[in-house]
Design a protein around this motif. Structure first.
Motif, PDB file in Angstrom:
ATOM      1  N   THR A 280       0.795  -1.231   0.000  1.00  0.00           N
ATOM      2  CA  THR A 280       0.000   0.000   0.000  1.00  0.00           C
ATOM      3  C   THR A 280       0.825   1.277   0.000  1.00  0.00           C
ATOM      4  O   THR A 280       0.306   2.345  -0.308  1.00  0.00           O
ATOM      5  N   MET A 281       2.105   1.178   0.362  1.00  0.00           N
ATOM      6  CA  MET A 281       2.898   2.389   0.514  1.00  0.00           C
ATOM      7  C   MET A 281       4.349   2.115   0.130  1.00  0.00           C
ATOM      8  O   MET A 281       4.886   1.046   0.389  1.00  0.00           O
ATOM      9  N   GLU A 282       4.978   3.106  -0.522  1.00  0.00           N
ATOM     10  CA  GLU A 282       6.413   3.063  -0.801  1.00  0.00           C
ATOM     11  C   GLU A 282       7.034   4.328  -0.231  1.00  0.00           C
ATOM     12  O   GLU A 282       6.506   5.428  -0.417  1.00  0.00           O
ATOM     13  N   THR A 283       8.130   4.166   0.488  1.00  0.00           N
ATOM     14  CA  THR A 283       8.773   5.329   1.110  1.00  0.00           C
ATOM     15  C   THR A 283      10.166   5.603   0.558  1.00  0.00           C
ATOM     16  O   THR A 283      10.706   6.676   0.777  1.00  0.00           O
ATOM     17  N   GLY A 284      10.782   4.669  -0.135  1.00  0.00           N
ATOM     18  CA  GLY A 284      12.129   4.888  -0.635  1.00  0.00           C
ATOM     19  C   GLY A 284      13.172   4.685   0.444  1.00  0.00           C
ATOM     20  O   GLY A 284      12.878   4.686   1.647  1.00  0.00           O
ATOM     21  N   ARG A 285      14.393   4.532   0.008  1.00  0.00           N
ATOM     22  CA  ARG A 285      15.476   4.198   0.917  1.00  0.00           C
ATOM     23  C   ARG A 285      15.695   5.261   1.986  1.00  0.00           C
ATOM     24  O   ARG A 285      15.984   4.959   3.139  1.00  0.00           O
ATOM     25  N   HIS A 286      15.568   6.525   1.625  1.00  0.00           N
ATOM     26  CA  HIS A 286      15.901   7.617   2.539  1.00  0.00           C
ATOM     27  C   HIS A 286      14.687   8.186   3.272  1.00  0.00           C
ATOM     28  O   HIS A 286      14.799   9.217   3.931  1.00  0.00           O
ATOM     29  N   GLU A 287      13.533   7.538   3.106  1.00  0.00           N
ATOM     30  CA  GLU A 287      12.308   7.976   3.778  1.00  0.00           C
ATOM     31  C   GLU A 287      11.980   9.434   3.462  1.00  0.00           C
ATOM     32  O   GLU A 287      11.465  10.178   4.310  1.00  0.00           O
ATOM     33  N   SER A 288      12.283   9.844   2.244  1.00  0.00           N
ATOM     34  CA  SER A 288      12.093  11.245   1.884  1.00  0.00           C
ATOM     35  C   SER A 288      10.717  11.531   1.315  1.00  0.00           C
ATOM     36  O   SER A 288      10.380  12.683   1.045  1.00  0.00           O
TER      37      SER A 288
ATOM     38  N   SER B  54      16.406   7.248  -5.067  1.00  0.00           N
ATOM     39  CA  SER B  54      16.052   8.636  -5.327  1.00  0.00           C
ATOM     40  C   SER B  54      15.360   9.248  -4.121  1.00  0.00           C
ATOM     41  O   SER B  54      14.595   8.586  -3.417  1.00  0.00           O
ATOM     42  N   LEU B  55      15.622  10.529  -3.917  1.00  0.00           N
ATOM     43  CA  LEU B  55      14.965  11.277  -2.851  1.00  0.00           C
ATOM     44  C   LEU B  55      13.756  12.052  -3.362  1.00  0.00           C
ATOM     45  O   LEU B  55      13.035  12.663  -2.580  1.00  0.00           O
ATOM     46  N   SER B  56      13.543  12.058  -4.659  1.00  0.00           N
ATOM     47  CA  SER B  56      12.318  12.605  -5.241  1.00  0.00           C
ATOM     48  C   SER B  56      11.406  11.439  -5.604  1.00  0.00           C
ATOM     49  O   SER B  56      11.793  10.271  -5.515  1.00  0.00           O
ATOM     50  N   THR B  57      10.208  11.747  -6.071  1.00  0.00           N
ATOM     51  CA  THR B  57       9.248  10.708  -6.446  1.00  0.00           C
ATOM     52  C   THR B  57       9.351  10.333  -7.923  1.00  0.00           C
ATOM     53  O   THR B  57       8.425   9.754  -8.493  1.00  0.00           O
ATOM     54  N   VAL B  58      10.488  10.603  -8.530  1.00  0.00           N
ATOM     55  CA  VAL B  58      10.675  10.313  -9.946  1.00  0.00           C
ATOM     56  C   VAL B  58      10.470   8.839 -10.262  1.00  0.00           C
ATOM     57  O   VAL B  58       9.994   8.481 -11.347  1.00  0.00           O
TER      58      VAL B  58
END
Length: 524
Positions: A17-25, A78-82
């Motif tokens: 349901t959710m993706e936060t990325g490695r850096h939780e940005s 990535s720290l953006s939502t690209v």
């Protein structure tokens, strides 16, 4: 189970349901992701590769049938939502094959050495690629400060380092295999720099296209040109780097070296002054603004090329719990999270500075790329921004950042730095200036940090400094008008037209749009 998947296939759909990325940005709501199982060698590597292409096409077909957006991702650095979307993600990290290239199917007009060409699958991390090449006596030509990104993700967002005479990671790419629809895929090269004969594209069942504009558009594609499945790269023989990190006064000599982008203008510490300096490779300068705005000293990291001797080479020792020798400011921030009080105040600055100095301790090491640029150990929420600009404006931009921090009423764990990168031919490569000076801003992720970044962007804009922003880092300043202002209408229009030419139809283009590309005006 979504359409297009079955127990007999290598890929499967995993709801989440959710993706936060490695850096939780960021936090991105998703429906789930398609995941590939590790290949267990049931058939030949090339057959395995071609079967994966078919599965990727099937995933695109399923997303079209179900009217779901889709986006391939790698290590989510990535720290953006690209790299994310609100539909279905495609985790490519198990697609890790790598191939030598038979000289018989290389174009006789190819200007390089076919023995150094490698065709690598998209899910290879930089670390895995380094290991594979090392076993063959080869090396990548350049990388970012870390090795955890997938090769496809790194080139798609313009990941760079400080190899100022080589460029960002996409500069080693000479061919791209793109899955562009449920019934189409292409192998793409520059017409001005042919590499392979049509027989190579035929071997993977792809349409063969040689076109400079299409290639330069797809090179930094932000995940919007379909799915990058395979990447043809140029490598080089293994080489070593004499890497020296030391403090130097922030004085006229250092400023002159920055303006000239010439690390040889800076004297080395005594223990390293005897190393050959005729072949500089990497140039990077760090500042801790909590020591002053500007601080009296900078931390300089320079690297000079040296011969690699396998008989005598010993990899430098490294504690896996600390930032690597090629660590960036973001690595240092990651190491500090949890060791410093939050929120910070003036009383905590001495402690913060002590911690930063420990992480940026001087060293003199000789190592290969594989052993210098290693995985970051980020813990907790961090944030970074990369601002590209002409070399001539670098010092002015840094002084603006110093002044804004001096005038702020907060104390941030913050590292500011310069990195220098040779300009790119990629249409939307953010390292677009002949020599791009990248002002890096690395910190913890707080509202105060984001406010500081925004004030710096606004001040640079007000000063008339032309600048771009790293696609894979924090870049909330970007709007459609600002993207067109920085790259030019012609370049943006060529990129959008190339996307229209390569992707199978408008419906496929739509599923590879996301909120990020819509926000910056790149979702045709």
């Amino acid at each position: 189970m979504p359409n297009g998947t079955s127990p007999s296939e290598r890929s499967f759909f995993r709801p989440k349901t959710m993706e936060t990325g490695r850096h939780e940005s960021y936090e991105q709501a998703v429906e789930g992701e398609y995941v590939f199982r590790i290949d267990r060698g049931g058939q030949s590597p090339f057959d395995t590769y071609n079967e994966a292409t078919k599965e990727l096409q099937g995933i695109i077909r399923a997303c079209l049938e179900d009217n779901k957006s889709s986006r391939a991702h790698g290590s989510l650095w990535s720290l953006s939502t690209v790299a994310v979307t609100n539909g279905r993600l495609i985790d490519n990290t198990a697609l890790r094959l790598a191939f030598e290239v038979p000289s018989a199917i290389a174009d006789p007009a190819y200007a390089g050495d076919t023995a150094k060409l490698r065709f690598v699958e998209c899910g290879n991390s930089v670390a895995a690629l380094n290991d594979y090449l090392f076993a063959n006596g080869l090396s990548i030509k350049g990388c970012g400060s870390n090795n955890g990104q997938t090769i496809a993700g790194a080139l798609s967002t313009g990941t760079h380092g400080g190899a100022y005479r080589f460029g960002a990671m996409q500069e080693m790419v000479v061919g791209l295999h793109l899955v562009t629809g449920p019934d189409s895929h292409v192998y793409l090269e520059r017409k001005s720099a042919p590499v392979m004969l049509p027989a190579f594209a035929q071997s993977i069942g792809a349409e063969f296209i040689q076109d400079d504009t299409l290639f330069n558009a797809a090179l930094v594609s932000l995940g919007s040109f379909g799915i990058i499945h395979g990447i043809m790269i140029e490598t080089r023989n293994l080489f070593a780097l004499n890497a020296v990190r030391f403090r130097h006064p922030y004085d006229d000599r250092l400023k002159a070296a920055i303006t000239a982008c010439d690390p040889t203008m800076i004297p080395l510490p005594a223990e390293a002054e005897a190393i050959p300096r005729d072949n500089p490779y990497h140039f990077e300068i760090f500042f801790n603004p909590n020591e002053g705005t500007p601080p009296s000293d900078a931390i300089v990291l320079v690297m000079y090329e040296a011969d690699y001797d396998p008989a005598t080479y010993v990899a430098p020792a490294w504690n896996a719990g600390e930032p690597g020798l090629g660590a960036s400011g973001l690595d240092i921030m990651g190491a500090l999270v949890g060791r410093i009080p939050s929120p910070l105040n003036k009383l905590a600055v001495p402690l913060l500075n002590t911690q930063v100095n420990q992480e940026f301790s001087p060293y003199f090491k000789k190592a290969i790329i594989r052993d210098l640029f290693r995985g970051e150990k980020t813990l907790g929420r961090t944030l970074a921004c990369g601002v590209g600009m002409p070399l001539a404006r670098a010092i002015e931009a840094m002084e603006i950042a110093f002044k804004i921090y001096e005038d702020s009423s907060v104390v941030l764990p913050l590292i500011l730095s310069h990195r220098f990168v040779k300009g790119t031919k990629a249409l939307l490569g953010f390292t677009r200036f002949e020599t791009t000076a990248v002002v890096e801003m690395d910190a913890v992720n707080t509202p105060e940090t984001r406010a500081f970044f925004n004030k710096v962007w606004e001040a640079l804009d007000a000063a008339g400094i032309p600048f771009t922003l790293h696609w894979g880092k924090y870049n909330a300043f970007l709007t459609p008008d600002r993207v067109r202002d920085r790259y030019g209408d012609s370049i943006v229009d060529q990129w959008l037209a190339s996307r229209e030419r390569l992707l199978e139809n408008a419906a496929v283009r739509q599923i590879f749009n996301n909120e990020f590309t819509a926000r910056v005006g790149l979702a045709n």
